[in-house]
Scaffold this active site. Structure first.
Site, PDB file in Angstrom:
ATOM      1  N   CYS A   1       5.536  -9.641 -24.778  1.00  0.00           N
ATOM      2  CA  CYS A   1       4.087  -9.510 -24.863  1.00  0.00           C
ATOM      3  C   CYS A   1       3.454 -10.034 -23.590  1.00  0.00           C
ATOM      4  CB  CYS A   1       3.526 -10.246 -26.075  1.00  0.00           C
ATOM      5  SG  CYS A   1       3.286 -12.011 -25.802  1.00  0.00           S
TER       6      CYS A   1
ATOM      7  N   CYS B   1       3.938 -13.476 -22.195  1.00  0.00           N
ATOM      8  CA  CYS B   1       5.156 -13.801 -21.443  1.00  0.00           C
ATOM      9  C   CYS B   1       4.900 -13.834 -19.942  1.00  0.00           C
ATOM     10  CB  CYS B   1       6.247 -12.775 -21.729  1.00  0.00           C
ATOM     11  SG  CYS B   1       6.804 -12.738 -23.446  1.00  0.00           S
TER      12      CYS B   1
ATOM     13  N   ASP C   1      -9.455   9.822  12.230  1.00  0.00           N
ATOM     14  CA  ASP C   1      -9.024   9.902  13.621  1.00  0.00           C
ATOM     15  C   ASP C   1      -8.869  11.391  13.955  1.00  0.00           C
ATOM     16  OD1 ASP C   1      -7.953   9.118  16.137  1.00  0.00           O
ATOM     17  OD2 ASP C   1      -5.937   9.432  15.345  1.00  0.00           O
TER      18      ASP C   1
ATOM     19  N   ASP D   1      -3.112   7.326  12.337  1.00  0.00           N
ATOM     20  CA  ASP D   1      -1.664   7.479  12.452  1.00  0.00           C
ATOM     21  C   ASP D   1      -0.905   6.202  12.124  1.00  0.00           C
ATOM     22  OD1 ASP D   1      -2.015   5.888  14.650  1.00  0.00           O
ATOM     23  OD2 ASP D   1      -1.651   7.450  16.125  1.00  0.00           O
TER      24      ASP D   1
ATOM     25  N   ASP E   1      -4.204   3.127  15.333  1.00  0.00           N
ATOM     26  CA  ASP E   1      -5.372   2.833  14.506  1.00  0.00           C
ATOM     27  C   ASP E   1      -5.156   1.637  13.586  1.00  0.00           C
ATOM     28  OD1 ASP E   1      -6.826   5.123  15.464  1.00  0.00           O
ATOM     29  OD2 ASP E   1      -5.495   6.344  14.255  1.00  0.00           O
TER      30      ASP E   1
END
Length: 755
Positions: free
Chosen positions: A27, A30, A440, A639, A643
């Site tokens: 459950c 836990c 970009d 890319d 960037d």
């Protein structure tokens, strides 16, 4: 070959990440217990527990044995999951767990249902009679045996947790069913000392409750197994053997024995074993499961191949460049695992609630018992017992704990099959909120690979002559645009001519002698340096530039013979992707380091209205920050290398990747296929997932907040209705199944839907 000592030392200083399979998690309560146990081990830096697939991701400098011992002390078993697990073994384990739970449910039901029917139709002797004492004593023993078989795991777990002053679902079940059996056993000898209406045995309640809970857990296991289908499919891609070429002989060896730099052969219809570079052969490879791209990809010498992809009709020889956990397939699986284990804000909130929920329920059950005992109608003890037991049984927060992780698991798995690699769970929650997306240019909106755009001939020359001459000159050049011109000439089957006295003028162009003619190829500056007039061609040069092309002049013997232009064309689906983003109400900008004329030309072709040109990579993050300061939720698509600062600054960073380059640390989401349309798809999946999580949380919260007061007897003063403990057990089990089933809808809901 062994790594250098310095590398080994560097690697040993880095935190190690390992994934543990946890046995005994039943459950949401836990989660806190497992995290607490693991975090208490020296050297552990971070722990993330995934209740949905019963695993934990642990990072730090730690001995796996210490982690297992800590789990054991807390009442759980753990095992390190190394490498690429066997998908078939994982399925077999889940199947065994399912059948084991079903057997326990059947055994408990086989006793509980007849007892329930007998009690309803008065088939059994009454408590307090000689026949009743003998009969119910035997029933008590049989029920105890059934509880041992069908519910032993609940009692053992509850006992271990109690030793550590913790509680979870097992605590509630053990208290509820144990109290029912104990109360009923006491009645056998003391029935005459209790009010007659209290003389009801609850042996059937203990058995039926265990039947329902085991049945619910079995159905949950079966439904939860579907959420890992994408992961198992990826794991199943990994072949078990590879054909290597050693000492001129081709031999089949286990995949684990393949070393870096080895030469491997893959035949038609076989899966590629490891990542590598093709050194000989020609074929097409189906990379659809890895990248989402349905069309096969042509492979020749120099091309890269990825583990798990399917070779089609040709034979390839390739050199192994990445093996084991370093292959693209292994990285994708690891990234998906991490995303499924990560916790968005909604999940963390649910975990916090679940951690305190079980102790609160125990306190509430005690208060319920005392209130009924003091204020309830006769027989107060019977009412007090039934209501408190019902509260314990119905209140398990399993559904609450499953609500978020199960939806995240399904969504991340579906995204992986679409060719969208979600690396962080937070991105899955945020992507659907994006109000602005920055693109970009090179390699994102465009293909990132220059191509021949146009050829214009003047003064008696034809286009083929102009292109042939330009390509002949470029055959000796290393300029990035040379490949585009040479490829254009090859497409037209033009034969290149030998160039003598070749020379390159940096930043301007190239020159040389072809046959008896002196040829120059480059920009207007090159022509001016050689006293060649270009004014007559200025309009044409400007026209091509506005179209986003890079025009170059060809001069033969001092006169302009033509113009050859090269461009980086936009991707076939870029314009459609931009229109889809706009349709979602998203503001789209293109930010590039290229000049304004080229940037505007590409933007027009793609349908982008806002452009920021001549922006250096390091300044792109400032653009993102300015938009965020203006109230925008910003996504950045680039890319993943140049960037990186902007991707890290953005609320969600999308990296354009490929099937063999997915470990881009700066991005939250990797578009394996490189298609911009995947951005809109990721946003749609995000919105669907958040909606699904909210449905689950609302349902679970509504269930718990409504069911607990009803179980405590809220309706009794008004309608004389009490909730049967057996019905409570069934409702508790079914609530988890409902949450899992609702989450699994994400596997097939169309992405243009919002719920």
């Amino acid at each position: 070959m062994n790594a250098p000592a310095s590398n080994q030392q560097a690697q040993s200083n880095e935190p190690q990440s390992m994934r543990l399979s946890i046995l005994g998690m039943r459950c949401a309560g836990c989660i806190a217990a497992v995290e607490s146990a693991l975090q208490g081990v020296a050297g552990v830096e971070s722990v993330s527990v995934n209740f949905a697939d019963h695993s934990a991701q642990v990072s730090g400098h730690v001995d796996p044995l210490q982690l297992k011992l800590a789990l054991k002390a807390a009442g759980y078993d753990g095992a390190v999951m190394e490498g690429l697990e066997d998908a078939g073994e994982e399925e077999r384990q889940e199947e065994q767990r399912y059948h084991g739970l079903m057997r326990k449910a059947v055994v408990a039901g086989a006793l509980g249902v007849p007892l329930m029917l007998g009690a309803h139709f008065d088939w059994f002797p009454l408590m307090g009679t000689a026949a009743g004492s003998s009969f119910w004593a035997k029933v008590a023993l049989v029920t105890l045996a059934v509880m041992y078989y069908s519910g032993k795991h609940f009692f053992i777990s509850a006992f271990k947790l109690a030793r550590h002053k913790q509680a979870n679902m097992d605590t509630l079940i053990a208290l509820g069913t144990g109290a029912a059996w104990l109360y009923s056993a006491i009645l056998i000898d003391y029935a005459d000392q209790l009010p007659s209406l209290s003389n009801h045995a609850y042996f059937e309640a203990s058995a039926v409750i265990l039947a329902f809970i085991n049945l619910g857990s079995a159905l949950e296991t079966r439904a939860r197994g579907k959420t890992s289908a994408a992961i198992r499919a990826l794991i199943g891609l990994q072949p078990r053997t590879a054909r290597v070429v050693r000492d001129g002989q081709e031999i089949d060896i286990p995949i684990d024995d393949v070393g870096l730099g080895e030469t491997l052969r893959v035949r038609p219809g076989e899966k590629i074993a490891v990542d590598g570079i093709v050194i000989d052969g020609h074929s097409t490879v189906d990379e659809s499961m890895l990248t989402g791209e349905s069309l096969p990809v042509e492979k020749i010498a120099g091309a890269s191949v990825a583990a798990g992809t399917l070779n089609q009709q040709g034979t390839l020889l390739f050199t192994a460049t990445r093996i084991g956990r370093d292959t693209a397939l292994a990285q994708i699986i690891q990234s998906v695992r991490q995303a499924q284990s990560s916790k968005p804000e909604l999940a963390r909130l649910a975990d916090k609630i679940s951690a305190v929920f079980v102790p609160a329920v125990v306190v509430f059950a005690i208060l319920t018992f005392l209130i009924w005992l003091m204020l309830g109608p006769s027989p107060a003890l019977g009412y007090a017992f039934v209501t408190s037991m019902t509260v314990l049984i119905i209140a398990c927060p399993c559904a609450l704990g499953l609500a978020t992780p199960i939806s995240v698991m399904v969504a991340v798995g579906r995204a992986a099959q679409m060719g969208v690699l979600i690396r962080k769970g937070e991105a899955l929650q945020t992507a659907g909120k994006l109000s602005c997306v920055i693109l970009d240019k090179t390699g994102t909106v465009t293909l990132g690979k220059p191509a021949l755009a146009s050829v214009v001939a003047f003064d008696g020359f034809d286009e083929n002559q102009v292109l042939q001459c330009a390509a002949s000159l470029e055959s000796g050049s290393e300029h990035p645009l040379a490949a585009a011109i040479l490829a254009g000439a090859a497409e037209k089957d033009l034969t290149l001519t030998r160039v003598r006295k070749f020379q390159a003028v940096a930043g301007h162009g190239i020159g040389g002698r072809i046959a008896d003619s002196h040829c120059l190829f480059g920009n207007t500056a090159l022509m001016r340096e050689n006293a060649i007039a270009t004014d007559a061609y200025a309009a044409k040069l400007a026209e091509l530039s506005v179209l986003g092309q890079t025009p170059m002049l060809l001069a033969i013997d001092g006169a302009i013979a033509g113009i050859v232009s090269v461009s980086d064309p936009i991707k076939p689906d870029s314009a459609l992707a931009v229109s889809e983003l706009k349709a979602r109400g998203v503001r789209v900008l293109m930010v590039t380091g290229d000049n304004d004329i080229t940037a505007q030309a590409i933007a027009r072709q793609a349908g982008i209205d806002e452009v920021r040109a001549q922006v250096l990579p390091k300044d792109k993050a400032a653009v993102v920050k300015a938009l965020q300061d203006g109230g925008e939720v910003v996504g950045m698509v680039g890319d993943g290398i140049n960037d990186a600062p902007a991707l890290a600054q953005a609320d969600v960073g999308f990296a354009i990747g490929s099937g063999t380059d997915v470990a881009i640390e700066s991005a939250d989401i990797v578009l394996l296929q490189g298609s911009l349309r995947k951005v809109a798809e990721a946003m749609a999946l995000s919105q669907l997932t958040v909606s699904n999580i909210k449905q689950n949380l609302l349902g679970a919260f509504f269930y718990n907040t409504l069911s607990i007061p009803v179980a405590a007897g809220l309706l009794y003063p008004l309608f004389g209705v009490l909730l049967n403990p057996m019905i409570a057990g069934a409702a508790m089990a079914m609530s988890s199944v409902t949450v899992v089933s609702n989450a699994n809808r994400l596997r097939w809901i169309p992405l243009d839907r919002r719920s």
